[in-house]
Design a protein around this motif. Structure first.
Motif, PDB file in Angstrom:
ATOM      1  N   LYS A  87     -67.306   1.891 -72.718  1.00 19.76           N
ATOM      2  CA  LYS A  87     -67.190   2.199 -74.148  1.00 19.76           C
ATOM      3  C   LYS A  87     -67.105   0.918 -74.971  1.00 19.76           C
ATOM      4  O   LYS A  87     -67.668   0.835 -76.051  1.00 19.76           O
ATOM      5  CB  LYS A  87     -65.953   3.066 -74.413  1.00 19.76           C
ATOM      6  CG  LYS A  87     -66.150   4.519 -74.112  1.00 19.76           C
ATOM      7  CD  LYS A  87     -64.915   5.297 -74.523  1.00 19.76           C
ATOM      8  CE  LYS A  87     -65.078   6.760 -74.254  1.00 19.76           C
ATOM      9  NZ  LYS A  87     -63.892   7.529 -74.619  1.00 19.76           N
ATOM     10  N   GLU A  88     -66.390  -0.079 -74.442  1.00 14.60           N
ATOM     11  CA  GLU A  88     -66.240  -1.333 -75.171  1.00 14.60           C
ATOM     12  C   GLU A  88     -67.555  -2.108 -75.227  1.00 14.60           C
ATOM     13  O   GLU A  88     -67.834  -2.775 -76.207  1.00 14.60           O
ATOM     14  CB  GLU A  88     -65.155  -2.195 -74.518  1.00 14.60           C
ATOM     15  CG  GLU A  88     -63.760  -1.626 -74.716  1.00 14.60           C
ATOM     16  CD  GLU A  88     -62.707  -2.430 -73.967  1.00 14.60           C
ATOM     17  OE1 GLU A  88     -63.002  -3.561 -73.538  1.00 14.60           O
ATOM     18  OE2 GLU A  88     -61.597  -1.907 -73.815  1.00 14.60           O
ATOM     19  N   GLN A  89     -68.392  -2.007 -74.177  1.00 14.64           N
ATOM     20  CA  GLN A  89     -69.644  -2.743 -74.141  1.00 14.64           C
ATOM     21  C   GLN A  89     -70.694  -2.128 -75.060  1.00 14.64           C
ATOM     22  O   GLN A  89     -71.506  -2.839 -75.625  1.00 14.64           O
ATOM     23  CB  GLN A  89     -70.199  -2.781 -72.725  1.00 14.64           C
ATOM     24  CG  GLN A  89     -69.412  -3.656 -71.796  1.00 14.64           C
ATOM     25  CD  GLN A  89     -69.967  -3.615 -70.382  1.00 14.64           C
ATOM     26  OE1 GLN A  89     -70.883  -2.854 -70.093  1.00 14.64           O
ATOM     27  NE2 GLN A  89     -69.400  -4.423 -69.511  1.00 14.64           N
ATOM     28  N   ARG A  90     -70.705  -0.820 -75.213  1.00 16.74           N
ATOM     29  CA  ARG A  90     -71.719  -0.143 -76.024  1.00 16.74           C
ATOM     30  C   ARG A  90     -71.259  -0.083 -77.472  1.00 16.74           C
ATOM     31  O   ARG A  90     -70.263   0.544 -77.788  1.00 16.74           O
ATOM     32  CB  ARG A  90     -71.967   1.260 -75.500  1.00 16.74           C
ATOM     33  CG  ARG A  90     -72.545   1.259 -74.111  1.00 16.74           C
ATOM     34  CD  ARG A  90     -72.819   2.634 -73.644  1.00 16.74           C
ATOM     35  NE  ARG A  90     -74.070   3.099 -74.257  1.00 16.74           N
ATOM     36  CZ  ARG A  90     -74.511   4.332 -74.154  1.00 16.74           C
ATOM     37  NH1 ARG A  90     -73.810   5.232 -73.516  1.00 16.74           N
ATOM     38  NH2 ARG A  90     -75.640   4.670 -74.699  1.00 16.74           N
ATOM     39  N   GLN A  91     -72.001  -0.730 -78.327  1.00 16.77           N
ATOM     40  CA  GLN A  91     -71.678  -0.724 -79.746  1.00 16.77           C
ATOM     41  C   GLN A  91     -72.951  -0.365 -80.505  1.00 16.77           C
ATOM     42  O   GLN A  91     -73.913  -1.129 -80.496  1.00 16.77           O
ATOM     43  CB  GLN A  91     -71.154  -2.095 -80.165  1.00 16.77           C
ATOM     44  CG  GLN A  91     -70.657  -2.133 -81.570  1.00 16.77           C
ATOM     45  CD  GLN A  91     -70.058  -3.477 -81.898  1.00 16.77           C
ATOM     46  OE1 GLN A  91     -70.496  -4.499 -81.392  1.00 16.77           O
ATOM     47  NE2 GLN A  91     -69.069  -3.472 -82.750  1.00 16.77           N
ATOM     48  N   PHE A  92     -72.964   0.798 -81.132  1.00 21.27           N
ATOM     49  CA  PHE A  92     -74.140   1.278 -81.838  1.00 21.27           C
ATOM     50  C   PHE A  92     -74.096   0.855 -83.306  1.00 21.27           C
ATOM     51  O   PHE A  92     -73.076   1.012 -83.959  1.00 21.27           O
ATOM     52  CB  PHE A  92     -74.206   2.818 -81.783  1.00 21.27           C
ATOM     53  CG  PHE A  92     -74.439   3.363 -80.401  1.00 21.27           C
ATOM     54  CD1 PHE A  92     -75.706   3.363 -79.845  1.00 21.27           C
ATOM     55  CD2 PHE A  92     -73.386   3.884 -79.670  1.00 21.27           C
ATOM     56  CE1 PHE A  92     -75.928   3.871 -78.577  1.00 21.27           C
ATOM     57  CE2 PHE A  92     -73.597   4.396 -78.397  1.00 21.27           C
ATOM     58  CZ  PHE A  92     -74.871   4.385 -77.849  1.00 21.27           C
ATOM     59  N   LEU A  93     -75.204   0.357 -83.794  1.00 20.07           N
ATOM     60  CA  LEU A  93     -75.350   0.122 -85.220  1.00 20.07           C
ATOM     61  C   LEU A  93     -75.887   1.378 -85.895  1.00 20.07           C
ATOM     62  O   LEU A  93     -75.599   1.634 -87.051  1.00 20.07           O
ATOM     63  CB  LEU A  93     -76.293  -1.057 -85.474  1.00 20.07           C
ATOM     64  CG  LEU A  93     -75.817  -2.389 -84.902  1.00 20.07           C
ATOM     65  CD1 LEU A  93     -76.844  -3.480 -85.187  1.00 20.07           C
ATOM     66  CD2 LEU A  93     -74.462  -2.768 -85.488  1.00 20.07           C
TER      67      LEU A  93
END
Length: 150
Positions: A87-93
């Motif tokens: 969850k911490e690695q995936r960051q959606f714009l």
């Protein structure tokens, strides 16, 4: 003058022209969510194809069932909660690809059969055909002919 959009009638009832059933089906469809998007295509006189955009699903996650005159297509996302590190690695714009389960129902006309289903490039294609039995097809009767019963 008020314009009535009849497109829900055409996209949810395949292979039949029973107006009352189409209106009822369209009323039900208006209550359904619009996910996943789909097309209904006329391929020939009695051939149809439903194409559904189901990005992120595999064949194992899709179930297609025909019961009476209803085609049910369901997609289940496996219960795989991402780990905290993931969850911490995936960051959606921007997150426009939906990752949720769905159920779609299509009312099929009399004598409409599902021929095949395949999946390619995130699209599920379901081919249908209306096969009218010989007994239901119109027959031309020649004047002066006799039916001989044996």
């Amino acid at each position: 003058m008020r314009t009535i959009d009849l497109s829900p009638l055409y996209r949810s009832f395949i292979g039949s022209d029973h107006l009352a059933a189409m209106i009822e089906s369209a009323a039900r469809n208006e209550k359904q969510a619009s996910y996943p998007p789909y097309n209904i295509e006329l391929l020939g006189e009695d051939k149809y194809r439903i194409t559904m955009a189901i990005a992120g699903f595999s064949q194992d996650n899709i179930e297609i069932v025909v019961q009476e005159n209803t085609l049910h297509v369901t997609g289940e996302i496996p219960n795989s909660e991402p780990k905290a590190a993931e969850k911490e690695q995936r960051q959606f714009l921007h997150k426009g690809i939906s990752e949720r389960s769905f159920e779609r129902k299509f009312q099929l006309g009399d004598h409409v059969k599902v021929l095949a289903a395949d999946m390619e490039h995130g699209l599920l294609n379901i081919d249908l055909e209306r096969v009218i039995p010989e007994a239901k097809k119109p027959r031309k009767i020649e004047i002066g002919s006799r039916l001989i019963e044996g």
